[in-house]
Design an enzyme around this catalytic site. Sequence first.
Site, PDB file in Angstrom:
ATOM      1  N   ASP A 162       0.813  -1.215   0.000  1.00 28.46           N
ATOM      2  CA  ASP A 162       0.000   0.000   0.000  1.00 28.46           C
ATOM      3  C   ASP A 162       0.850   1.270   0.000  1.00 28.46           C
ATOM      4  O   ASP A 162       0.397   2.326  -0.411  1.00 28.46           O
ATOM      5  CB  ASP A 162      -0.937   0.013   1.216  1.00 28.46           C
ATOM      6  CG  ASP A 162      -2.013  -1.060   1.077  1.00 28.46           C
ATOM      7  OD1 ASP A 162      -2.151  -1.598  -0.042  1.00 28.46           O
ATOM      8  OD2 ASP A 162      -2.679  -1.381   2.084  1.00 28.46           O
ATOM      9  N   GLU A 174      35.165   2.203 -12.375  1.00 25.75           N
ATOM     10  CA  GLU A 174      34.219   3.318 -12.591  1.00 25.75           C
ATOM     11  C   GLU A 174      34.949   4.512 -13.222  1.00 25.75           C
ATOM     12  O   GLU A 174      34.443   5.131 -14.162  1.00 25.75           O
ATOM     13  CB  GLU A 174      33.622   3.767 -11.252  1.00 25.75           C
ATOM     14  CG  GLU A 174      32.573   2.837 -10.678  1.00 25.75           C
ATOM     15  CD  GLU A 174      32.063   3.325  -9.321  1.00 25.75           C
ATOM     16  OE1 GLU A 174      30.971   2.937  -8.934  1.00 25.75           O
ATOM     17  OE2 GLU A 174      32.767   4.103  -8.647  1.00 25.75           O
ATOM     18  N   HIS A 190      23.349  -4.397 -13.709  1.00 23.27           N
ATOM     19  CA  HIS A 190      23.003  -5.445 -12.726  1.00 23.27           C
ATOM     20  C   HIS A 190      21.506  -5.553 -12.466  1.00 23.27           C
ATOM     21  O   HIS A 190      20.947  -6.650 -12.466  1.00 23.27           O
ATOM     22  CB  HIS A 190      23.764  -5.170 -11.426  1.00 23.27           C
ATOM     23  CG  HIS A 190      23.434  -6.105 -10.312  1.00 23.27           C
ATOM     24  ND1 HIS A 190      23.609  -7.469 -10.408  1.00 23.27           N
ATOM     25  CD2 HIS A 190      22.924  -5.879  -9.070  1.00 23.27           C
ATOM     26  CE1 HIS A 190      23.236  -8.039  -9.263  1.00 23.27           C
ATOM     27  NE2 HIS A 190      22.808  -7.101  -8.440  1.00 23.27           N
TER      28      HIS A 190
HETATM   29  C1  HEM Z   1      19.577  -5.224  -6.830  1.00 23.09           C
HETATM   30  C2  HEM Z   1      24.250  -4.910  -5.608  1.00 23.09           C
HETATM   31  C3  HEM Z   1      24.553  -9.758  -5.652  1.00 23.09           C
HETATM   32  C4  HEM Z   1      20.122  -9.987  -7.525  1.00 23.09           C
HETATM   33  C5  HEM Z   1      20.810  -4.710  -6.475  1.00 23.09           C
HETATM   34  C6  HEM Z   1      21.128  -3.320  -6.272  1.00 23.09           C
HETATM   35  C7  HEM Z   1      22.424  -3.238  -5.931  1.00 23.09           C
HETATM   36  C8  HEM Z   1      22.951  -4.583  -5.906  1.00 23.09           C
HETATM   37  C9  HEM Z   1      23.218  -1.983  -5.618  1.00 23.09           C
HETATM   38  C10 HEM Z   1      20.157  -2.154  -6.436  1.00 23.09           C
HETATM   39  C11 HEM Z   1      19.230  -2.003  -5.276  1.00 23.09           C
HETATM   40  C12 HEM Z   1      17.853  -2.555  -5.479  1.00 23.09           C
HETATM   41  O1  HEM Z   1      17.298  -2.400  -6.569  1.00 23.09           O
HETATM   42  O2  HEM Z   1      17.336  -3.150  -4.540  1.00 23.09           O
HETATM   43  C13 HEM Z   1      24.730  -6.206  -5.514  1.00 23.09           C
HETATM   44  C14 HEM Z   1      26.083  -6.546  -5.138  1.00 23.09           C
HETATM   45  C15 HEM Z   1      26.164  -7.908  -5.143  1.00 23.09           C
HETATM   46  C16 HEM Z   1      24.868  -8.415  -5.536  1.00 23.09           C
HETATM   47  C17 HEM Z   1      27.177  -5.540  -4.829  1.00 23.09           C
HETATM   48  C18 HEM Z   1      27.318  -8.804  -4.812  1.00 23.09           C
HETATM   49  C19 HEM Z   1      28.307  -8.468  -4.036  1.00 23.09           C
HETATM   50  C20 HEM Z   1      23.404 -10.234  -6.222  1.00 23.09           C
HETATM   51  C21 HEM Z   1      23.154 -11.619  -6.537  1.00 23.09           C
HETATM   52  C22 HEM Z   1      21.917 -11.675  -7.099  1.00 23.09           C
HETATM   53  C23 HEM Z   1      21.378 -10.333  -7.096  1.00 23.09           C
HETATM   54  C24 HEM Z   1      24.113 -12.784  -6.281  1.00 23.09           C
HETATM   55  C25 HEM Z   1      21.180 -12.867  -7.641  1.00 23.09           C
HETATM   56  C26 HEM Z   1      21.744 -13.849  -8.303  1.00 23.09           C
HETATM   57  C27 HEM Z   1      19.589  -8.734  -7.427  1.00 23.09           C
HETATM   58  C28 HEM Z   1      18.206  -8.437  -7.731  1.00 23.09           C
HETATM   59  C29 HEM Z   1      18.051  -7.057  -7.529  1.00 23.09           C
HETATM   60  C30 HEM Z   1      19.346  -6.541  -7.115  1.00 23.09           C
HETATM   61  C31 HEM Z   1      17.131  -9.420  -8.159  1.00 23.09           C
HETATM   62  C32 HEM Z   1      16.778  -6.256  -7.699  1.00 23.09           C
HETATM   63  C33 HEM Z   1      16.572  -5.867  -9.136  1.00 23.09           C
HETATM   64  C34 HEM Z   1      15.264  -5.146  -9.298  1.00 23.09           C
HETATM   65  O3  HEM Z   1      14.247  -5.702  -8.883  1.00 23.09           O
HETATM   66  O4  HEM Z   1      15.266  -4.053  -9.841  1.00 23.09           O
HETATM   67  N1  HEM Z   1      21.947  -5.469  -6.243  1.00 23.09           N
HETATM   68  N2  HEM Z   1      24.034  -7.345  -5.747  1.00 23.09           N
HETATM   69  N3  HEM Z   1      22.315  -9.484  -6.577  1.00 23.09           N
HETATM   70  N4  HEM Z   1      20.233  -7.577  -7.062  1.00 23.09           N
HETATM   71 FE1  HEM Z   1      22.153  -7.463  -6.481  1.00 23.09          FE
END
Ligand code: HEM
Length: 457
Positions: free
Chosen positions: A213, A263, A324
């Site tokens: 909500d 970067e 990512h």
């Molecule tokens: C989102 C960093 C590992 C899946 C994000 C975000 C950051 C981030 C900065 C953006 C914040 C957000 O949208 O909530 C990292 C870093 C990682 C890591 C630094 C490793 C050190 C992983 C792994 C997976 C993953 C291993 C899955 C295999 C996701 C998903 C989202 C996300 C599903 C949300 C995307 C969305 O719904 O827009 N991550 N992440 N991340 N990350 Fe990662």
Amino acid sequence: MPVDLDNARPLAWDSATLDADTKEMLDNLQPNILRAHVREHLSLLFIRFNDISDGKRFLRTIATRHMKSARKHLEEVRGFAEDRKPGTPYVGLGISKAGYRDLGHSVEDLRRFGDRTFRDGMKRRVAEINDPAVPEWEATYQREIHAVVLIGDASPEPVAKLRGEILKLLPGTARVLGEETGKGMRNPAGDGIEHFGYVDGRSQPLFVADEVDKEPRRHWNPAFPLGNVLVADPFAPNADRHFGSYFVFRKLEQNVRAFKEIEQDLADALGLTGADRDRAGAMLVGRFKDGTPVTSKARAGGGPVANDFTFDADPGDKCPFSGHIRKTNPRFDGIRNVLMARRGQTYGERSDQPWDDAAPGTRPSAGVGLLFMAFNSSLENQFEFTQRDWANNPDFLNPATGHDPVIGQGVRDIKVSFPKAWGKPEMSPPQTQIQQTVTMLGGEYFFMPSLAYLRAL
Ligand code: HEM
């Protein structure tokens, strides 16, 4: 009425008309699955039993003495919002396939877990997702882990106290194989960040009405069916009312220094100047450091971190397909069942400020990272699918767009281009993909069973 796992209508958990099955489900479900629990300070204990009845007694005692239900957690969240009434600590318990076996469940029995990936365990899945070979993992994770205990709270004291009490319950036949300590980091705006300095944990599948909500949802619907994270607990007294969730844990070390150098190098290579230099990192992550999605607008400070967006109007000239968050959630219909509930926490101490613009040379190159954790209804179709078919796949959605620069594993041999200006078609000459700066140091797959199962052990 059976618990409805397929309905995307958010769960009105406190409704007077909530059916008896769903009520019982909530009374027997572990917290932190349907809604994230505060775990600014987090302790993880990785345990091995060597005696069936001792192991059972240990888990049963933790469950009866120290664990609350998902419903109790939701009530505490409400109590805090209304009267600032503090909640109680989080205790979560996961059991690996080897753990179930050593609690006396036969191989035949274990087939009742529908998820083959869980039945394999993480070590046997290395080739599937291009993980480092097991002998390269940290020693703890090379061992056969039977259970993980998570203890979390807003401040360190209750966690330390509870950790001590739980360790006292450990029978002489069991051993703590290893331990991790997670500690949340925040930027000056108060948002949770990861070690590269970017806001993290913002985009989540939401299940509970109170949370849904609060979200604007003109473009992206954050409400997901319970079936994204819940499955019937096969060994609970009543599998129609007692649910659990598959839990992935991975220790991911971050070479922050290398990422920060990358970067800068990318900004130089694209000729970015002034504030536009921040776009280099934003294109790798898909969000600017303050959480602003690079696809939806140029950076504008202030306000809650946006999550109501899709990539529909972005042919890759704002957020590259490899970014990512675009890799891990391309945000179109048909992929929604892949999304898992991420519940990670950062680990490692550092004396610098991750969000500022200090020189890369002042950043840590080891010893810090993410304890990646997520709840799934299928490890194979959610976590592993995301890692293998999206993050590690340079041809996902469009050919030759590259690996996920943050978490992609495998040889990054093709060259990739980036938009030179935000929203403009001109692309940079193809360049070598950035090096891998996140290294998997080990992990395991667990099932977080219902409290009904644990109490009946
Ligand atoms: C989102 C960093 C590992 C899946 C994000 C975000 C950051 C981030 C900065 C953006 C914040 C957000 O949208 O909530 C990292 C870093 C990682 C890591 C630094 C490793 C050190 C992983 C792994 C997976 C993953 C291993 C899955 C295999 C996701 C998903 C989202 C996300 C599903 C949300 C995307 C969305 O719904 O827009 N991550 N992440 N991340 N990350 Fe990662």
